[in-house]
Design a protein around this motif. Structure first.
Motif, mmCIF file in Angstrom:
data_model
loop_
_atom_site.group_PDB
_atom_site.id
_atom_site.type_symbol
_atom_site.label_atom_id
_atom_site.label_comp_id
_atom_site.label_asym_id
_atom_site.label_seq_id
_atom_site.Cartn_x
_atom_site.Cartn_y
_atom_site.Cartn_z
ATOM 1 N N VAL A 118 30.661 3.954 27.781
ATOM 2 C CA VAL A 118 31.720 3.758 28.778
ATOM 3 C C VAL A 118 31.237 2.734 29.784
ATOM 4 O O VAL A 118 30.035 2.585 30.012
ATOM 5 N N THR A 119 32.174 2.024 30.365
ATOM 6 C CA THR A 119 31.860 0.946 31.317
ATOM 7 C C THR A 119 32.626 1.149 32.611
ATOM 8 O O THR A 119 33.819 1.453 32.578
ATOM 9 N N VAL A 120 31.941 1.027 33.734
ATOM 10 C CA VAL A 120 32.588 1.100 35.040
ATOM 11 C C VAL A 120 32.131 -0.095 35.872
ATOM 12 O O VAL A 120 31.083 -0.690 35.625
ATOM 13 N N THR A 177 22.521 -1.942 33.831
ATOM 14 C CA THR A 177 23.292 -2.807 34.737
ATOM 15 C C THR A 177 23.151 -4.277 34.367
ATOM 16 O O THR A 177 23.634 -5.149 35.095
ATOM 17 N N ASP A 178 22.509 -4.545 33.233
ATOM 18 C CA ASP A 178 22.281 -5.936 32.826
ATOM 19 C C ASP A 178 23.215 -6.380 31.694
ATOM 20 O O ASP A 178 23.014 -7.432 31.086
ATOM 21 N N GLY A 179 24.216 -5.545 31.392
ATOM 22 C CA GLY A 179 25.163 -5.895 30.335
ATOM 23 C C GLY A 179 24.780 -5.393 28.964
ATOM 24 O O GLY A 179 25.573 -5.496 28.024
ATOM 25 N N SER A 180 23.577 -4.867 28.808
ATOM 26 C CA SER A 180 23.134 -4.386 27.496
ATOM 27 C C SER A 180 23.663 -2.980 27.238
ATOM 28 O O SER A 180 24.057 -2.254 28.155
ATOM 29 N N GLU A 181 23.651 -2.589 25.971
ATOM 30 C CA GLU A 181 24.090 -1.248 25.589
ATOM 31 C C GLU A 181 22.977 -0.247 25.875
ATOM 32 O O GLU A 181 21.821 -0.472 25.517
ATOM 33 N N PRO A 182 23.277 0.857 26.531
ATOM 34 C CA PRO A 182 22.228 1.835 26.854
ATOM 35 C C PRO A 182 21.589 2.422 25.600
ATOM 36 O O PRO A 182 22.262 2.663 24.589
ATOM 37 N N GLY A 183 20.299 2.656 25.680
ATOM 38 C CA GLY A 183 19.555 3.280 24.598
ATOM 39 C C GLY A 183 18.753 4.457 25.127
ATOM 40 O O GLY A 183 18.773 4.743 26.333
ATOM 41 N N GLN A 208 24.882 -2.375 41.444
ATOM 42 C CA GLN A 208 25.741 -3.532 41.635
ATOM 43 C C GLN A 208 26.267 -4.007 40.290
ATOM 44 O O GLN A 208 25.590 -3.895 39.274
ATOM 45 N N GLY A 209 27.475 -4.556 40.315
ATOM 46 C CA GLY A 209 28.038 -5.137 39.102
ATOM 47 C C GLY A 209 28.558 -4.105 38.126
ATOM 48 O O GLY A 209 28.985 -3.010 38.493
ATOM 49 N N THR A 210 28.496 -4.456 36.856
ATOM 50 C CA THR A 210 29.021 -3.618 35.786
ATOM 51 C C THR A 210 27.952 -2.640 35.297
ATOM 52 O O THR A 210 26.801 -3.019 35.101
ATOM 53 N N VAL A 211 28.361 -1.395 35.114
ATOM 54 C CA VAL A 211 27.440 -0.356 34.645
ATOM 55 C C VAL A 211 27.937 0.168 33.297
ATOM 56 O O VAL A 211 29.120 0.478 33.138
ATOM 57 N N LYS A 212 27.031 0.256 32.330
ATOM 58 C CA LYS A 212 27.347 0.821 31.011
ATOM 59 C C LYS A 212 26.548 2.112 30.845
ATOM 60 O O LYS A 212 25.358 2.166 31.172
ATOM 61 N N LEU A 213 27.221 3.145 30.327
ATOM 62 C CA LEU A 213 26.606 4.462 30.255
ATOM 63 C C LEU A 213 26.850 5.112 28.897
ATOM 64 O O LEU A 213 27.866 4.858 28.248
#
Length: 234
Positions: A230-232, A193-199, A212-217
């Motif tokens: 993917v981003t939601v 949720t901090d804008g970084s790419e998930p690892g 909250q905010g933008t989620v990357k998965l």
């Protein structure tokens, strides 16, 4: 639609290579980031796995546009001995190299192998559609679990590893709650949720969670191979 069966019934030896299930260069789904063609629909491992060589009308319900197929008046297969086998086809005009080729065919080829080489599955001979689909779903659950938990990780090291595809997670963010799922049981969904790419060490999604905010998965298998991101959210 029944050309292969008509030829087999007339005495010709036939190799089936139906576009709706067995064309490897068709995209996995309609995501604009997914490489591949779509003129004949979308093909993934489940399409290849569900193909019933001796009666594909039992499992192929729609055309490339998702409209129902009507097999009324079409010939049923009578001369099984004339079906020599199946062929998975990879047309190469969109293939830009080895990695892209491997992405197109893996893991589709594993589903194809089940239809082409395994013994006839129980659901292939069930006439009642509701009962057939229930049996198919039971079989698919076993296959999908095996695919994600055993076969995909093997592809990470066989022959120094292949560029196989991990499906992207499905995700929605509604009223501040993240809901996500994976196409195959056994894949892990990790998100940030901090804008970084998930690892592989990012937060593991296990159940609906407030965010909250933008989620990357991304989805990950046990070998650490990941899907596209993917981003939601905002």
């Amino acid at each position: 639609m029944d050309l292969g069966y008509r030829m087999a019934n007339a005495g010709y030896p036939v190799v089936l290579c139906n576009v709706t299930n067995l064309y490897m260069d068709l995209a996995y789904n309609n995501d604009p980031k997914e490489p591949g063609l779509y003129w004949g629909g979308f093909v993934g491992p489940k399409n290849a796995w569900t193909f019933a060589p001796y009666d594909f009308a039992k499992t192929t319900y729609t055309n490339s546009l998702g409209k129902p197929l009507d097999f009324t008046g079409k010939q049923k297969l009578k001369n099984r001995q004339n079906i020599l086998g199946l062929e998975a086809q990879l047309w190469s005009e969109t293939v830009k190299g080895r990695d892209m080729m491997e992405y197109y065919v893996l893991p589709k080829l594993i589903g194809f192998a089940e239809s082409a080489w395994a013994v006839e599955r129980p659901w292939e001979t069930i006439e009642n559609r509701d009962q057939r689909e229930k049996s198919m779903q039971t079989g698919w659950n076993v296959f999908a679990n095996t695919l994600a938990q055993r076969e995909l990780p093997r592809l990470s090291y066989w022959n120094n590893g292949y560029n196989y595809r991990i499906p992207t997670p499905g995700a929605v963010l509604e009223n501040g709650t993240l809901q996500a799922n994976a196409e195959y049981p056994g894949l892990q969904i990790r998100y940030t949720t901090d804008g970084s790419e998930p690892g592989p060490q990012s937060t593991l999604y296990q159940s609906p969670v407030p965010v909250q905010g933008t989620v990357k998965l991304k989805c990950f298998d046990s070998a650490g191979k990941s899907s596209r991101m993917v981003t939601v959210g905002k």
